[in-house]
Design a protein around this motif. Sequence first.
Motif, short mmCIF file in Angstrom:
data_model
loop_
_atom_site.label_atom_id
_atom_site.label_comp_id
_atom_site.label_asym_id
_atom_site.label_seq_id
_atom_site.Cartn_x
_atom_site.Cartn_y
_atom_site.Cartn_z
N THR A 160 5.39 -2.56 -1.39
CA THR A 160 4.38 -2.92 -0.39
C THR A 160 5.00 -3.50 0.87
O THR A 160 4.28 -4.07 1.70
CB THR A 160 3.40 -3.95 -1.00
OG1 THR A 160 4.13 -5.12 -1.41
CG2 THR A 160 2.69 -3.36 -2.21
N ARG A 161 6.29 -3.35 1.04
CA ARG A 161 6.99 -3.99 2.15
C ARG A 161 6.54 -3.45 3.50
O ARG A 161 6.69 -4.12 4.53
CB ARG A 161 8.51 -3.81 1.99
CG ARG A 161 8.98 -2.37 2.14
CD ARG A 161 10.41 -2.19 1.65
NE ARG A 161 10.90 -0.83 1.91
CZ ARG A 161 10.62 0.22 1.16
NH1 ARG A 161 9.80 0.08 0.12
NH2 ARG A 161 11.11 1.41 1.45
N ARG A 162 6.01 -2.23 3.56
CA ARG A 162 5.67 -1.61 4.84
C ARG A 162 4.23 -1.90 5.28
O ARG A 162 3.80 -1.41 6.34
CB ARG A 162 5.89 -0.10 4.77
CG ARG A 162 7.35 0.28 4.52
CD ARG A 162 7.57 1.77 4.67
NE ARG A 162 8.93 2.15 4.32
CZ ARG A 162 9.98 2.03 5.12
NH1 ARG A 162 9.82 1.53 6.34
NH2 ARG A 162 11.19 2.41 4.71
N LEU A 163 3.47 -2.64 4.52
CA LEU A 163 2.12 -2.99 4.93
C LEU A 163 2.17 -3.85 6.18
O LEU A 163 2.92 -4.82 6.25
CB LEU A 163 1.40 -3.74 3.81
CG LEU A 163 1.03 -2.95 2.55
CD1 LEU A 163 0.37 -3.86 1.53
CD2 LEU A 163 0.12 -1.78 2.90
N GLN A 164 1.36 -3.53 7.16
CA GLN A 164 1.36 -4.27 8.42
C GLN A 164 0.80 -5.68 8.25
O GLN A 164 1.29 -6.64 8.82
CB GLN A 164 0.55 -3.51 9.47
CG GLN A 164 1.19 -2.21 9.91
CD GLN A 164 2.55 -2.43 10.58
OE1 GLN A 164 2.69 -3.29 11.45
NE2 GLN A 164 3.55 -1.66 10.16
N HIS A 165 -0.26 -5.79 7.47
CA HIS A 165 -0.88 -7.09 7.22
C HIS A 165 -0.96 -7.31 5.72
O HIS A 165 -1.47 -6.46 4.99
CB HIS A 165 -2.28 -7.15 7.84
CG HIS A 165 -2.29 -6.95 9.32
ND1 HIS A 165 -1.77 -7.88 10.19
CD2 HIS A 165 -2.73 -5.91 10.08
CE1 HIS A 165 -1.90 -7.43 11.44
NE2 HIS A 165 -2.47 -6.24 11.39
N LYS A 166 -0.48 -8.44 5.30
CA LYS A 166 -0.40 -8.72 3.86
C LYS A 166 -1.44 -9.79 3.50
O LYS A 166 -1.15 -10.97 3.45
CB LYS A 166 1.02 -9.15 3.50
CG LYS A 166 2.03 -8.02 3.77
CD LYS A 166 3.45 -8.47 3.55
CE LYS A 166 4.41 -7.29 3.64
NZ LYS A 166 4.37 -6.59 4.94
N GLU A 212 -3.56 6.18 -2.73
CA GLU A 212 -2.17 6.62 -2.92
C GLU A 212 -1.25 5.43 -3.20
O GLU A 212 -0.40 5.48 -4.09
CB GLU A 212 -1.69 7.37 -1.69
CG GLU A 212 -0.24 7.86 -1.79
CD GLU A 212 0.23 8.55 -0.53
OE1 GLU A 212 1.41 8.96 -0.48
OE2 GLU A 212 -0.57 8.68 0.42
N LEU A 213 -1.44 4.34 -2.43
CA LEU A 213 -0.62 3.15 -2.65
C LEU A 213 -0.91 2.54 -4.01
O LEU A 213 0.01 2.11 -4.71
CB LEU A 213 -0.88 2.12 -1.54
CG LEU A 213 -0.13 0.80 -1.67
CD1 LEU A 213 1.38 1.03 -1.66
CD2 LEU A 213 -0.53 -0.15 -0.54
N GLN A 219 3.84 -9.92 8.63
CA GLN A 219 4.39 -8.59 8.40
C GLN A 219 5.54 -8.59 7.42
O GLN A 219 5.90 -7.55 6.88
CB GLN A 219 4.84 -7.97 9.73
CG GLN A 219 3.69 -7.72 10.70
CD GLN A 219 4.14 -6.97 11.94
OE1 GLN A 219 5.28 -6.53 12.03
NE2 GLN A 219 3.25 -6.81 12.90
N HIS A 220 6.15 -9.73 7.19
CA HIS A 220 7.28 -9.80 6.28
C HIS A 220 7.01 -10.87 5.21
O HIS A 220 6.35 -11.87 5.47
CB HIS A 220 8.57 -10.15 7.04
CG HIS A 220 8.89 -9.18 8.14
ND1 HIS A 220 9.35 -7.91 7.90
CD2 HIS A 220 8.80 -9.30 9.49
CE1 HIS A 220 9.54 -7.27 9.06
NE2 HIS A 220 9.20 -8.10 10.03
N PHE A 221 7.54 -10.62 4.04
CA PHE A 221 7.35 -11.57 2.96
C PHE A 221 8.20 -12.81 3.21
O PHE A 221 9.25 -12.75 3.84
CB PHE A 221 7.74 -10.95 1.62
CG PHE A 221 6.80 -9.87 1.16
CD1 PHE A 221 5.47 -10.16 0.92
CD2 PHE A 221 7.25 -8.57 0.99
CE1 PHE A 221 4.59 -9.16 0.50
CE2 PHE A 221 6.38 -7.58 0.57
CZ PHE A 221 5.06 -7.87 0.33
N ALA A 222 7.73 -13.92 2.68
CA ALA A 222 8.47 -15.18 2.81
C ALA A 222 8.65 -15.78 1.42
O ALA A 222 7.72 -15.79 0.61
CB ALA A 222 7.72 -16.16 3.71
#
Length: 303
Positions: A122-128, A71-72, A201-204
């Motif tokens: 993709t901001r809600r992905l727990q692990h990137k 789905e993603l 969890q957050h983009f940098a």
Amino acid sequence: MSEVVARPRRRPWLRLFVTGLVLWVLTVVVTFATGNPNLVPTLVLLGSFLVPVTFVVWAFGRRHSGEVTAELLFTTFITGGVLGVLSASLLESYLLHPSPGLFFGVGLIEEAAKLVVLAFLTRRLQHKYAIDGLILGASVGFGFAAFESAGYAFTALFTEQGLSLMQLVQTELLRGLLAPVGHGLWTAILGGVLFSASGRQHFAFTGRLLLSYLGVSVLHALWDGMHSIALVVTLVLTGTRYQFSLLERGYQPQPTGTQAELFTFLSWGGLILVSLIGIGWLLVVRRRADREARTWWRVPAYR
């Protein structure tokens, strides 16, 4: 004891590509045979989406995290592709004007649009994980390429002599062959760099991401402008006074046989060189992603 026979690994991407290719060829044949304009949308969609969708399905089988669902992937391909095309079109219309830096401006805008859309979806992905960033970035890039190719194919249909199915087919064949080393490749690189901090969890926003964005934009600009670059280099190396005088008066000089051969060599040679640089860069990002994945799995759970 009965002998166990190992079954060959399934390759859904290959079956998808072969089936789609057969359907596209059949559509081409029937369209040429009947001249039915109702088949044109089918021809455009099949030809424009076949290679991008195939590469996305192939990449999906190599994802690292279960969070990267079908789905993603579908969302990044369709939504990311459409939003990328729309935002790039708006920005290019208002910000760019004919100039020597036009191609670089297009590269900056389109790569920024795809990168922002990728980060948003993709901001809600727990692990990137970086390897997942490669796959999702490629998905956005290939979605962008598919919709862009559909537009180019549809535009190629209209010529001064009327509708040209041959121009449409030639455009789809060329863009299909070049699709793997275009938008999908560039956005995959950016996606891998964007996701490069495993477990975050957050983009940098990092210096590496900025440099990668600028570098990918340069490759994009060189790819788009290779025709013009090859033309200028050919004239500089082999142009005659008579040809330059015609250009100064606004006329297009007839190229010699040697010039035509040199132009073709420079055009395709330049595209191949840009492609090799992009593929090499992607492999470097992929190796770093693999190292980060191994490091992540070695970290004890209580950390």
